[in-house]
Design a protein around this motif. Structure first.
Motif, short mmCIF file in Angstrom:
data_model
loop_
_atom_site.label_atom_id
_atom_site.label_comp_id
_atom_site.label_asym_id
_atom_site.label_seq_id
_atom_site.Cartn_x
_atom_site.Cartn_y
_atom_site.Cartn_z
N ALA A 299 45.57 -66.36 9.01
CA ALA A 299 46.20 -67.33 9.92
C ALA A 299 45.36 -67.55 11.17
N GLU A 300 44.51 -66.56 11.52
CA GLU A 300 43.70 -66.68 12.74
C GLU A 300 42.51 -67.61 12.57
N VAL A 301 42.07 -67.82 11.34
CA VAL A 301 40.87 -68.62 11.11
C VAL A 301 41.15 -69.90 10.31
N ALA A 302 42.37 -70.03 9.76
CA ALA A 302 42.70 -71.22 8.98
C ALA A 302 42.84 -72.43 9.89
N ASP A 303 42.65 -73.61 9.31
CA ASP A 303 42.77 -74.87 10.05
C ASP A 303 44.25 -75.20 10.19
N ALA A 304 44.75 -75.07 11.42
CA ALA A 304 46.17 -75.32 11.67
C ALA A 304 46.47 -76.80 11.89
N ASP A 305 45.43 -77.61 12.02
CA ASP A 305 45.62 -79.03 12.30
C ASP A 305 45.47 -79.91 11.06
N CYS A 306 45.43 -79.29 9.88
CA CYS A 306 45.27 -80.08 8.66
C CYS A 306 46.49 -80.98 8.47
N PHE A 307 46.27 -82.19 8.01
CA PHE A 307 47.41 -83.09 7.81
C PHE A 307 47.96 -82.91 6.40
N THR A 308 49.21 -83.23 6.23
CA THR A 308 49.88 -83.12 4.94
C THR A 308 50.36 -84.50 4.51
N THR A 309 50.74 -84.60 3.26
CA THR A 309 51.24 -85.87 2.74
C THR A 309 52.41 -85.61 1.81
N ALA A 310 53.09 -86.68 1.41
CA ALA A 310 54.23 -86.57 0.52
C ALA A 310 53.86 -87.01 -0.89
N PRO A 311 54.58 -86.53 -1.91
CA PRO A 311 54.25 -86.92 -3.29
C PRO A 311 54.35 -88.42 -3.53
N SER A 312 55.23 -89.10 -2.79
CA SER A 312 55.42 -90.54 -2.99
C SER A 312 54.50 -91.39 -2.14
N ALA A 313 53.65 -90.79 -1.31
CA ALA A 313 52.76 -91.56 -0.44
C ALA A 313 51.74 -92.34 -1.27
N PRO A 314 51.33 -93.53 -0.81
CA PRO A 314 50.32 -94.31 -1.54
C PRO A 314 48.99 -93.57 -1.58
N LEU A 315 48.46 -93.37 -2.78
CA LEU A 315 47.24 -92.60 -2.95
C LEU A 315 46.05 -93.26 -2.24
N ASP A 316 45.97 -94.60 -2.27
CA ASP A 316 44.82 -95.26 -1.66
C ASP A 316 44.78 -95.04 -0.15
N GLU A 317 45.96 -95.05 0.50
CA GLU A 317 46.00 -94.84 1.95
C GLU A 317 45.64 -93.40 2.30
N VAL A 318 46.15 -92.43 1.53
CA VAL A 318 45.83 -91.02 1.79
C VAL A 318 44.36 -90.77 1.54
N PHE A 319 43.81 -91.40 0.49
CA PHE A 319 42.39 -91.24 0.17
C PHE A 319 41.52 -91.74 1.32
N GLN A 320 41.90 -92.88 1.93
CA GLN A 320 41.15 -93.39 3.08
C GLN A 320 41.22 -92.43 4.26
N GLN A 321 42.40 -91.84 4.48
CA GLN A 321 42.53 -90.85 5.56
C GLN A 321 41.65 -89.64 5.30
N MET A 322 41.59 -89.20 4.06
CA MET A 322 40.77 -88.04 3.72
C MET A 322 39.30 -88.31 4.02
N ASN A 323 38.84 -89.52 3.68
CA ASN A 323 37.46 -89.88 3.96
C ASN A 323 37.21 -90.00 5.45
N ALA A 324 38.16 -90.59 6.17
CA ALA A 324 38.00 -90.78 7.61
C ALA A 324 37.94 -89.45 8.35
N ARG A 325 38.69 -88.47 7.85
CA ARG A 325 38.76 -87.16 8.52
C ARG A 325 37.83 -86.13 7.88
N SER A 326 37.03 -86.58 6.90
CA SER A 326 36.13 -85.67 6.17
C SER A 326 36.90 -84.47 5.64
#
Length: 391
Positions: A299-326
């Motif tokens: 817990a001391e070294v894990a990324d606590a600011d990682c974003f999460t998503t929902a199963p029903s979220a649009p895959l294309d939008e989440v994919f763009q966020q993943m690329n934008a945030r590396s």
């Protein structure tokens, strides 16, 4: 941004200098000093370059602030030796929004060029292009012509320049996004080949570099369009991983190493009472092992600011966020509980499967009926247009 230096922010948008930009400034200073053997000339030349990159920042802010008007945030603006990059959260799906965002940057260069021309007319300065031959003596005139060139160059109909995005937006008014992108990419690659041939015949290394830059940029845009075409209308649950290893806040780095070596997982959600509180990536784990003891809680070294998503979220939008945030892995949460992981690898596998099914469905349609093929069902059940898949 670890290799970039934050120099400020405008309208809440961070401005960064990549470390290679500092090398460019030093190289320009050395070049002018060697050529003139004058410290004043070297400082003047370096000042002109800094002025150009201020204009580049304003160019990128033109994109960013226009995007903000359409509800698209900009994460940051970074200056590189070859120009600037505004990292938008996403590309809007509406063609005209992309059109206005794309021309927002070159429009700023046009305004700067006209403003400098007006100043030169009032002060009696020269407007002749020959000012570029002695930029130290005609700094304002040189800056005016450089902005004019930047505006024209950026409006060339080739990715990754703004003109390529303008062309794609206009084509997307009549065609689907993937087909519009592929056509614009083909135009850009044709221009790259032309630049390359001219560069070889005249032995101009700058043109050869531009040709490579444009050709690779067109390939990247085509690839991104293919991803978007095959993920649009698909929920995250279709691509998420449901069998994976997890860690708890009480686990140590030693436990994380065991989990890493025991399977094929590279990233591990860190849970507390079933709730995701962080994400431990392999790179973070390896770095933590060299800086902390193996009994250190994950817990001391894990990324606590990682974003999460929902199963029903649009895959294309989440994919763009993943690329934008590396971000290569995103926890999928439903009702506060972890139900899956979305990884770039799995998105790629879904696209390959969808592409193979698309190719098979095309092979079953007679050639003379391709143009009249009705809407067909994608593997996820969503209707897609009859346009051919992007290669």
């Amino acid at each position: 941004m670890k290799r970039s230096l934050r120099v400020g922010s405008v309208a809440g948008i961070g401005i960064f200098l990549h470390w290679t930009f500092l090398l460019l400034v030093a190289a320009i200073f050395a070049y002018y000093y060697v050529q003139s053997q004058s410290l004043g000339a070297a400082l003047s030349g370096m000042g002109l370059i800094l002025g150009v990159f201020v204009c580049v920042i304003l160019h990128e802010l033109g994109h960013a602030l226009t995007a903000r008007r359409f509800g698209v945030p900009t994460r940051s603006i970074t200056l590189y030796p070859i120009g600037g990059l505004a990292r938008l959260e996403r590309i809007p799906s509406e063609p005209m929004k992309e059109f206005w965002i794309a021309i927002g940057g070159p429009a700023v260069n046009v305004v700067i060029a006209f403003a400098l021309a007006l100043v030169l007319l009032v002060t009696g300065g020269t407007l002749a292009p020959v000012a570029l031959e002695a930029p130290g003596s005609h700094a304002l005139a040189s800056l005016m012509w450089i902005n004019a060139v930047l505006a024209v160059f950026n409006m060339l109909p080739a990715f990754p320049m703004d003109g390529g995005r303008v062309l794609r937006a206009l084509l997307a008014l009549r065609w689907d996004y993937a087909q519009a992108t592929q056509t614009a990419a083909n135009v850009g690659q044709g221009m790259a080949v032309l630049f390359g041939l001219i560069g070889i015949m005249t032995w101009n290394p700058v043109l050869l570099f531009i040709a490579l830059f444009v050709y690779v940029g067109a390939q990247q845009e085509s690839k991104q369009a293919m991803y978007r075409a095959f993920t649009e209308g698909t929920p995250v649950r279709e691509a998420m991983v449901t069998r994976f290893a997890t860690l708890t806040v009480d686990d140590t780095l030693d436990d994380a190493v065991d989990a890493l070596l025991a399977g094929t997982d590279h990233d591990f959600p860190v849970l507390e009472a079933g709730t995701v509180v962080g994400l431990l990536r392999r790179k973070q784990l390896i770095q933590a092992l060299s800086e902390h003891g193996r009994d250190t809680p994950v817990a001391e070294v894990a990324d606590a600011d990682c974003f999460t998503t929902a199963p029903s979220a649009p895959l294309d939008e989440v994919f763009q966020q993943m690329n934008a945030r590396s971000c290569s892995t995103v926890p999928v949460v439903d009702g506060g509980q972890l139900v899956g992981l979305l990884t770039l690898e799995n998105v790629g596998e879904l696209i390959m499967v969808s592409s193979a099914l698309e190719t098979r469905s095309h092979s079953r349609v007679p050639r003379d009926q391709l143009s009249e093929a009705p809407l067909r069902e994608r593997p996820d059940g969503a209707a897609s247009s009859g346009a051919p898949p992007v290669p």
